[in-house]
Design an enzyme around this catalytic site. Sequence first.
Site, PDB file in Angstrom:
ATOM      1  N   HIS A 247       1.029  -1.149  -0.164  1.00 13.73           N
ATOM      2  CA  HIS A 247       0.047  -0.196  -0.062  1.00 13.73           C
ATOM      3  C   HIS A 247       1.041   1.233  -0.125  1.00 13.73           C
ATOM      4  CE1 HIS A 247      -4.054   1.596   0.558  1.00 13.73           C
ATOM      5  NE2 HIS A 247      -3.026   2.442   0.850  1.00 13.73           N
TER       6      HIS A 247
ATOM      7  N   ASP B  60     -15.368   2.112   5.637  1.00  5.71           N
ATOM      8  CA  ASP B  60     -14.233   3.107   5.641  1.00  5.71           C
ATOM      9  C   ASP B  60     -14.465   3.216   3.746  1.00  5.71           C
ATOM     10  OD1 ASP B  60     -11.185   3.538   5.343  1.00  5.71           O
ATOM     11  OD2 ASP B  60     -11.255   2.494   3.697  1.00  5.71           O
TER      12      ASP B  60
ATOM     13  N   ARG C  14     -13.539  11.558   3.037  1.00  5.27           N
ATOM     14  CA  ARG C  14     -12.220  12.910   4.027  1.00  5.27           C
ATOM     15  C   ARG C  14     -12.086  13.235   2.609  1.00  5.27           C
ATOM     16  NH1 ARG C  14      -8.598   7.884   5.820  1.00  5.27           N
ATOM     17  NH2 ARG C  14      -7.184   9.392   5.653  1.00  5.27           N
TER      18      ARG C  14
ATOM     19  N   SER D 185      -7.443   3.603   7.931  1.00  2.00           N
ATOM     20  CA  SER D 185      -7.813   2.772   6.623  1.00  2.00           C
ATOM     21  C   SER D 185      -7.074   1.636   6.251  1.00  2.00           C
ATOM     22  CB  SER D 185      -7.895   4.311   5.773  1.00  2.00           C
ATOM     23  OG  SER D 185      -8.730   4.066   4.593  1.00  2.00           O
TER      24      SER D 185
ATOM     25  N   LYS E 116      -8.163  -2.635   5.582  1.00  2.15           N
ATOM     26  CA  LYS E 116      -7.841  -2.970   4.336  1.00  2.15           C
ATOM     27  C   LYS E 116      -7.290  -4.228   3.804  1.00  2.15           C
ATOM     28  CE  LYS E 116      -7.938   0.687   1.832  1.00  2.15           C
ATOM     29  NZ  LYS E 116      -8.470   2.072   2.644  1.00  2.15           N
TER      30      LYS E 116
END
Length: 480
Positions: free
Chosen positions: A114, A193, A200, A215, A219
């Site tokens: 990520h 989320d 956001r 967040s 995930k």
Amino acid sequence: MALRGASRNILGVSPDPQSRAYGPRASRDGTPLHVPPLIARKRDGGELAPAELDALLDGYLAEAVPDYQMAAFLMAVCFRGFTDAELVRWTARLVDSGERWSWNGVPGPKVGKHSTGGVGDKVSLVLAPVVAAMGLRMPKVSGRGLAHTGGTLDKARAIPGLRVNLDRADVERLLREVGFAIGGQTARFTPLDGRLYALRDVTGTVESLPLIAASIIAKKVAEGLDALVLDVKVGSGAFLAGEEAAAELARVMIRLAARFGLRAEALLTSMEEPLGRAVGNALEVREAIETLRGRGPADLVEVVLALAERLALAAGAERDAEPARRRAAAALADGSALERFGRWVAGQGGDPAVVDDPSRLPAAPVVREVRATADGFVSRLDAREVGLLVVRLGGGRRTKADRIDPAVGVVLERKCGDRLARGDLLATVHAADSAAADAAAAELERIVGTSGDPPPAVPLVRLRIGAEAAAACDLRADDG
């Protein structure tokens, strides 16, 4: 003490089995949920009890708490942060809002990557087929762009016909047949989320360390991974521009992942200027394909190889860094990663002909050249400003409901440190109309700074933070 920038242990409470029951809840004393006092308490630096966080989040998911109240609460978190217990509880509720995947029947290590967000960051489109060619499996749930940064999901959607609404069965099929899947959040996968992420983006509440950490880790926990490598961006185009703040975010995410049983590590990579040369969804897909052909820009290739190396080591596929990197480089050089990319496009319903003919990708009707007005060296190419320029062209969102034009963006023909002569091509602008192209070209002339001497080199991979960071804290659940 609120979790904003200071390093703290990730301690919390075990997820409440009752938290899987959706719908708005009562507060601790049994009265109906009243949101303004919760916002005010967080605004003033107070802590919410687990039941109060549950009530707030369940109410939002059930649309009993409106966007404007949740936006106010998120802004209070931006200013005041979360305590450790709040952070773990918030993350657990994101995970528990949908499915939590398991891949016991799929062979091979399940790995994840990520990025915390950058400009021109098309790494996932290259990295996923590379690691798949190395024998790893990557079930990737990606997000759309946030603020000035592009999202992998928006880039994937630029491929004609490609389907990103995947259920678990789709992902398992792709893991078996291709080695990776890239899809978006659905109503069954961390839906809470997904809603908060979009809110956001348009309420100025992206740049919050605990909200970013929760967040991302939620995930990755729900994806059912064996190992995770985080690409934490540092520089003007990152959400946390300073290296100290970025390192703290990395440490928090590593410890938070460990709290949920997921081994993670992080690389801090530079985002002072855009990564690669293309910024804009279809343009970045085109550059990703060129990179898979072995013709990618050096900075993009270096980040891909660094992450592939760490993923192979974290998953136990290699014991030493050098052979891991060689395997990743070979996947780019021998065409095996490109072949995986084509199978992925076809497997998700996209047009596989884009691999051999990228002109089938969306193309902007107006292309404008920007040329150097003086001799010298490129000394400044601010990633955030380039990202915001692409948003203004239509390549990003200003409001929650905005549609993205996948064709628009810029291609940077020169990067920091490159020598310039007057009249050299600096960039090309890809725009929906002439007025937008002219405005973007004029803005790029301002963004690109030049000097008589080359700027000092900035290391691309600045720091690695290993999973041993989790050892600094007690990860046992607090039953209270």
